[in-house]
Each structure stands twice: as structure tokens, then as C-alpha cells.
Design an enzyme around this catalytic site. Structure first.
Site, PDB file in Angstrom:
ATOM      1  N   GLY A 166       0.854  -1.175   0.000  1.00  0.00           N
ATOM      2  CA  GLY A 166       0.000   0.000   0.000  1.00  0.00           C
ATOM      3  C   GLY A 166       0.895   1.232   0.000  1.00  0.00           C
ATOM      4  O   GLY A 166       2.087   1.156  -0.298  1.00  0.00           O
ATOM      5  N   ARG A 167       0.335   2.357   0.363  1.00  0.00           N
ATOM      6  CA  ARG A 167       1.101   3.604   0.288  1.00  0.00           C
ATOM      7  C   ARG A 167       2.336   3.591   1.195  1.00  0.00           C
ATOM      8  O   ARG A 167       3.404   4.070   0.812  1.00  0.00           O
ATOM      9  CB  ARG A 167       0.198   4.788   0.619  1.00  0.00           C
ATOM     10  CG  ARG A 167      -0.818   5.085  -0.478  1.00  0.00           C
ATOM     11  CD  ARG A 167      -1.775   6.193  -0.071  1.00  0.00           C
ATOM     12  NE  ARG A 167      -2.722   6.478  -1.144  1.00  0.00           N
ATOM     13  CZ  ARG A 167      -2.642   7.514  -1.972  1.00  0.00           C
ATOM     14  NH1 ARG A 167      -1.656   8.369  -1.853  1.00  0.00           N
ATOM     15  NH2 ARG A 167      -3.546   7.706  -2.917  1.00  0.00           N
ATOM     16  N   ILE A 168       2.182   3.060   2.412  1.00  0.00           N
ATOM     17  CA  ILE A 168       3.330   3.031   3.322  1.00  0.00           C
ATOM     18  C   ILE A 168       4.391   2.062   2.801  1.00  0.00           C
ATOM     19  O   ILE A 168       5.585   2.375   2.782  1.00  0.00           O
ATOM     20  CB  ILE A 168       2.887   2.641   4.741  1.00  0.00           C
ATOM     21  CG1 ILE A 168       1.912   3.687   5.300  1.00  0.00           C
ATOM     22  CG2 ILE A 168       4.098   2.517   5.664  1.00  0.00           C
ATOM     23  CD1 ILE A 168       1.281   3.296   6.628  1.00  0.00           C
ATOM     24  N   THR A 246       5.898  -1.885  11.908  1.00  0.00           N
ATOM     25  CA  THR A 246       5.262  -0.610  12.245  1.00  0.00           C
ATOM     26  C   THR A 246       3.791  -0.642  11.849  1.00  0.00           C
ATOM     27  O   THR A 246       3.163   0.408  11.731  1.00  0.00           O
ATOM     28  CB  THR A 246       5.963   0.564  11.530  1.00  0.00           C
ATOM     29  OG1 THR A 246       5.992   0.304  10.114  1.00  0.00           O
ATOM     30  CG2 THR A 246       7.377   0.771  12.040  1.00  0.00           C
ATOM     31  N   ARG A 248       0.620  -3.405  12.720  1.00  0.00           N
ATOM     32  CA  ARG A 248      -0.214  -3.732  13.864  1.00  0.00           C
ATOM     33  C   ARG A 248       0.413  -4.900  14.605  1.00  0.00           C
ATOM     34  O   ARG A 248       0.938  -5.837  14.004  1.00  0.00           O
ATOM     35  CB  ARG A 248      -1.648  -4.086  13.421  1.00  0.00           C
ATOM     36  CG  ARG A 248      -2.493  -2.881  13.068  1.00  0.00           C
ATOM     37  CD  ARG A 248      -2.836  -2.065  14.310  1.00  0.00           C
ATOM     38  NE  ARG A 248      -3.734  -0.953  14.045  1.00  0.00           N
ATOM     39  CZ  ARG A 248      -3.341   0.285  13.779  1.00  0.00           C
ATOM     40  NH1 ARG A 248      -2.048   0.559  13.709  1.00  0.00           N
ATOM     41  NH2 ARG A 248      -4.228   1.237  13.598  1.00  0.00           N
ATOM     42  N   GLU A 277      -0.195  -4.269  23.488  1.00  0.00           N
ATOM     43  CA  GLU A 277       0.850  -3.321  23.874  1.00  0.00           C
ATOM     44  C   GLU A 277       0.502  -2.481  25.094  1.00  0.00           C
ATOM     45  O   GLU A 277       1.397  -2.080  25.849  1.00  0.00           O
ATOM     46  CB  GLU A 277       1.213  -2.421  22.694  1.00  0.00           C
ATOM     47  CG  GLU A 277       0.062  -1.663  22.087  1.00  0.00           C
ATOM     48  CD  GLU A 277       0.364  -1.144  20.688  1.00  0.00           C
ATOM     49  OE1 GLU A 277      -0.022  -0.005  20.399  1.00  0.00           O
ATOM     50  OE2 GLU A 277       0.983  -1.876  19.882  1.00  0.00           O
ATOM     51  N   HIS A 297       4.515   2.843  19.827  1.00  0.00           N
ATOM     52  CA  HIS A 297       3.498   3.156  18.818  1.00  0.00           C
ATOM     53  C   HIS A 297       3.551   4.629  18.414  1.00  0.00           C
ATOM     54  O   HIS A 297       2.545   5.352  18.449  1.00  0.00           O
ATOM     55  CB  HIS A 297       2.101   2.800  19.331  1.00  0.00           C
ATOM     56  CG  HIS A 297       1.140   2.450  18.232  1.00  0.00           C
ATOM     57  ND1 HIS A 297       0.236   1.439  18.316  1.00  0.00           N
ATOM     58  CD2 HIS A 297       0.947   3.010  17.009  1.00  0.00           C
ATOM     59  CE1 HIS A 297      -0.481   1.377  17.197  1.00  0.00           C
ATOM     60  NE2 HIS A 297      -0.066   2.323  16.385  1.00  0.00           N
TER      61      HIS A 297
END
Length: 330
Positions: A166-168, A246, A248, A277, A297
């Protein structure tokens, strides 16, 4: 802690009743400015589902949570006028979006606020691991300037495996190419145009595991991606690999990566997210393992990204209000 704002006399066109949760004090003024004309409540804390119901009232039409506010069947059933859940995040695993769909409640997210932001943090974790930045700083602070034991590893020439394009993920691929890395990727949906433009190759999941010196995860948490990185996946990884997450926490089985570290399959692990977390304590065994770097996070957390989050949330709510919902995930 909460803040109640009533509609402005100057603008009665927009008058939806909105509940915001997990709002930082620094962002309250921006919300008040953008949502002038609505009735809204702002809460700074992370509510339990019972607390969320207590915060709202039966006239609440929109809830805008962040990443830790759980919204499930119980909340939706007791709020008869709830029409929209506008999460201020890309991930939406904290919302029972399937039940929302069955109730006719729209769920939308903020899909594009941090493409570069999160990818940059992934490489911050990676560079800290391969160049021993954190332990080096700790040693210097103790008055010891020796570099013994801190021989690092170049990124140039290494293979970067990107899980999720995806974009990331695409931005991570660009950064990897900038470091002179060979980039391979896996996704269930192929973006061949981006692959050609950026210069990476799609491979199978197993091939990515076996070839990558570094694996960086950029997939959403879905039923199909829960524990995507489990013991079997770790066992297929190249010996000495580094894993960065980075995305989930639930995408990675924590016990599996601890096993991988103990077995020497994983040389390092950089996590901005981890399972459960909010329940992480100082005695967690992962925190005592060599080659582990964990941040709380914060991959999304820059001034620029937070501004984009609030602005996009405003667009999501006002577009829904006008009958043209955007960024719908259900």
C-alpha cells in the site's frame, strides 16, 4: 476529562452530534475550529466500552475514536442514532466494522496521513539496529567511548522484503532503493506499475521470507493477516534477518519472534507495535532480549501527520453529512 461544545450561532448548517475520544490537549483547538457548527464532546482519555457508552448519549450520531477506543456490538446497540464511526487512524481493527455494516453504520478511516511518516520510522528502527545507535549512546553516557562490539552492517546491497505494498509499503520500498538495497515485495494485490516505477519485484510470501535480509511489515490487521508472522514463517526466514513491524501488533506472533531470536534466525527485531501493547510491563521477556528495539506506537506521531489526521477526519465527517461518504472501509 471532557469538553462539551455547542453549535455556533453563526453556522447552523452543520449540527451533527459528535463524540471524540483519545484527543490530545494540543489538538483540541484545531478540532474546535474545524467543527464549529457541530455539537461535540472531546475526551482526552482511552475509554472502556462501558465508559464510552456513558460518555455518549442517545443522540450521538458520530463517534471519532483513535487507535485504542474499542467500539463493538454493545456500543452500537445502545446508541440508536449512531450513523458514522470516523476513526482517526488508518487501521480499524478496534472497530467491529462488520457488525457496523449490518446496522447500517458507516465506518471510515484516514488512509493516507502517514505514508512517508510511518515508513521513515521503520527505517529509524532499522538504522538503530544495524548501527547499534541506542546501546552506543548508553555506553557513551556511562563515560565509555569504546566502539568494541558495535561493528555494524551496511544496508547497501542487502535485500529488503516489503510485506504489503500500500502507500506506506511503497514509500518503504522507495527508501530502500535510496539506500541501494534490492527490494522485493509480497502482496495479495499487485501494483505492477509501482513496481516498475520504483524498481522492485513481486515474489511469493515464502520466497520473500527466505531471501530478505530485512523484512518490513506494512499490512493491515485482518483475519487473514493475524499472526502472519508465526513460528512457521520465522523458520523460513534467512538466518540473521532483521524484522521491522510498524503496522499492527497482531500481525506478528510475539512468541514466534522470541523463538526466532533465541534460535539465531532473527538477528534483530524493531517494533513500534506489539500484541496487547497497552498491557506491556517491564518484566516482559522480549524486553530483556538482545537485538530488540521497541518504541511506543509512535511511527505515525509527527506534527505533520497529526494535522493531516484531523483534517481528513473533518473531510470524512462533512462528506458523510453531505451524503457523499469518503474513505469508507465497510
Amino acid at each position: 476529562m471532557g469538553l462539551l461544545c455547542s453549535p455556533s450561532k453563526r453556522n447552523k448548517v452543520m449540527d451533527m452530534k459528535i463524540l471524540f475520544t483519545e484527543v490530545e490537549p494540543a489538538d483540541e483547538e484545531t478540532i474546535k475550529r474545524l467543527f464549529e457548527g457541530h455539537q461535540f464532546k472531546i475526551y482526552n482519555d482511552i475509554p472502556t466500552e462501558d465508559e464510552l457508552i456513558e460518555m455518549a448519549d442517545e443522540d450521538t450520531e458520530v463517534i471519532s475514536p483513535f487507535i485504542y477506543t474499542k467500539i463493538g456490538k454493545k456500543t452500537m446497540d445502545v446508541l440508536p442514532n449512531l450513523k458514522l464511526i470516523a476513526t482517526r487512524s488508518t487501521g480499524f481493527d478496534h472497530i467491529d466494522w462488520e457488525y457496523a455494516r449490518s446496522k447500517g453504520i458507516t465506518v471510515c478511516n484516514v488512509p493516507y496521513y502517514g505514508s512517508n511518516t510511518v515508513a521513515e520510522h521503520a527505517f529509524a528502527l532499522l538504522l538503530n539496529l544495524v548501527r547499534h545507535v541506542c546501546p552506543g549512546w548508553t555506553r557513551v553516557r556511562s563515560g565509555n567511548f569504546s566502539y568494541e562490539g558495535f561493528r555494524g552492517t551496511d544496508l547497501k546491497g542487502k535485500t529488503l522484503g516489503v510485506l504489503g505494498t500500500g502507500r506506506i509499503g511503497l514509500h518503504a520500498a522507495r527508501i530502500g532503493k535510496g539506500f541501494g538495497m534490492e527490494v522485493i515485495a509480497y502482496d495479495v494485490i499487485l501494483n505492477e506499475k509501482a513496481a516498475e516505477e520504483i524498481g522492485f519485484t513481486y515474489v511469493s510470501f515464502d520466497e520473500l521470507l527466505s531471501r530478505s535480509d530485512v523484512i518490513t511489515i506494512h499490512v493491515p490487521l485482518l483475519k487473514s493477516t493475524y499472526h502472519l508472522i508465526d513460528k512457521e514463517a520465522v523458520s523460513k526466514m534467512k538466518r540473521g534477518a532483521i524484522l521491522i513491524n510498524t503496522a499492527r501488533g497482531g500481525v506478528v506472533d510475539t512468541n514466534a519472534i522470541m523463538w526466532g531470536l533465541q534460535e539465531g534466525i532473527l538477528k534483530g527485531v524493531g517494533l513500534d507495535v506489539i500484541e496487547n501493547e497497552k498491557s506491556l510491563t517491564a518484566d516482559h521477556p522480549l524486553l530483556r532480549m538482545e537485538g530488540v528495539l521497541i518504541t511506543p506506537h509512535i511511527a505515525f506521531y509527527t506534527h505533520e501527520a497529526m494535522t493531516r489526521i484531523i483534517t481528513t477526519t473533518y473531510e470524512n465527517i462533512t462528506s458523510f453529512e453531505k451524503g457523499n461518504p469518503i474513505n469508507v472501509v465497510n
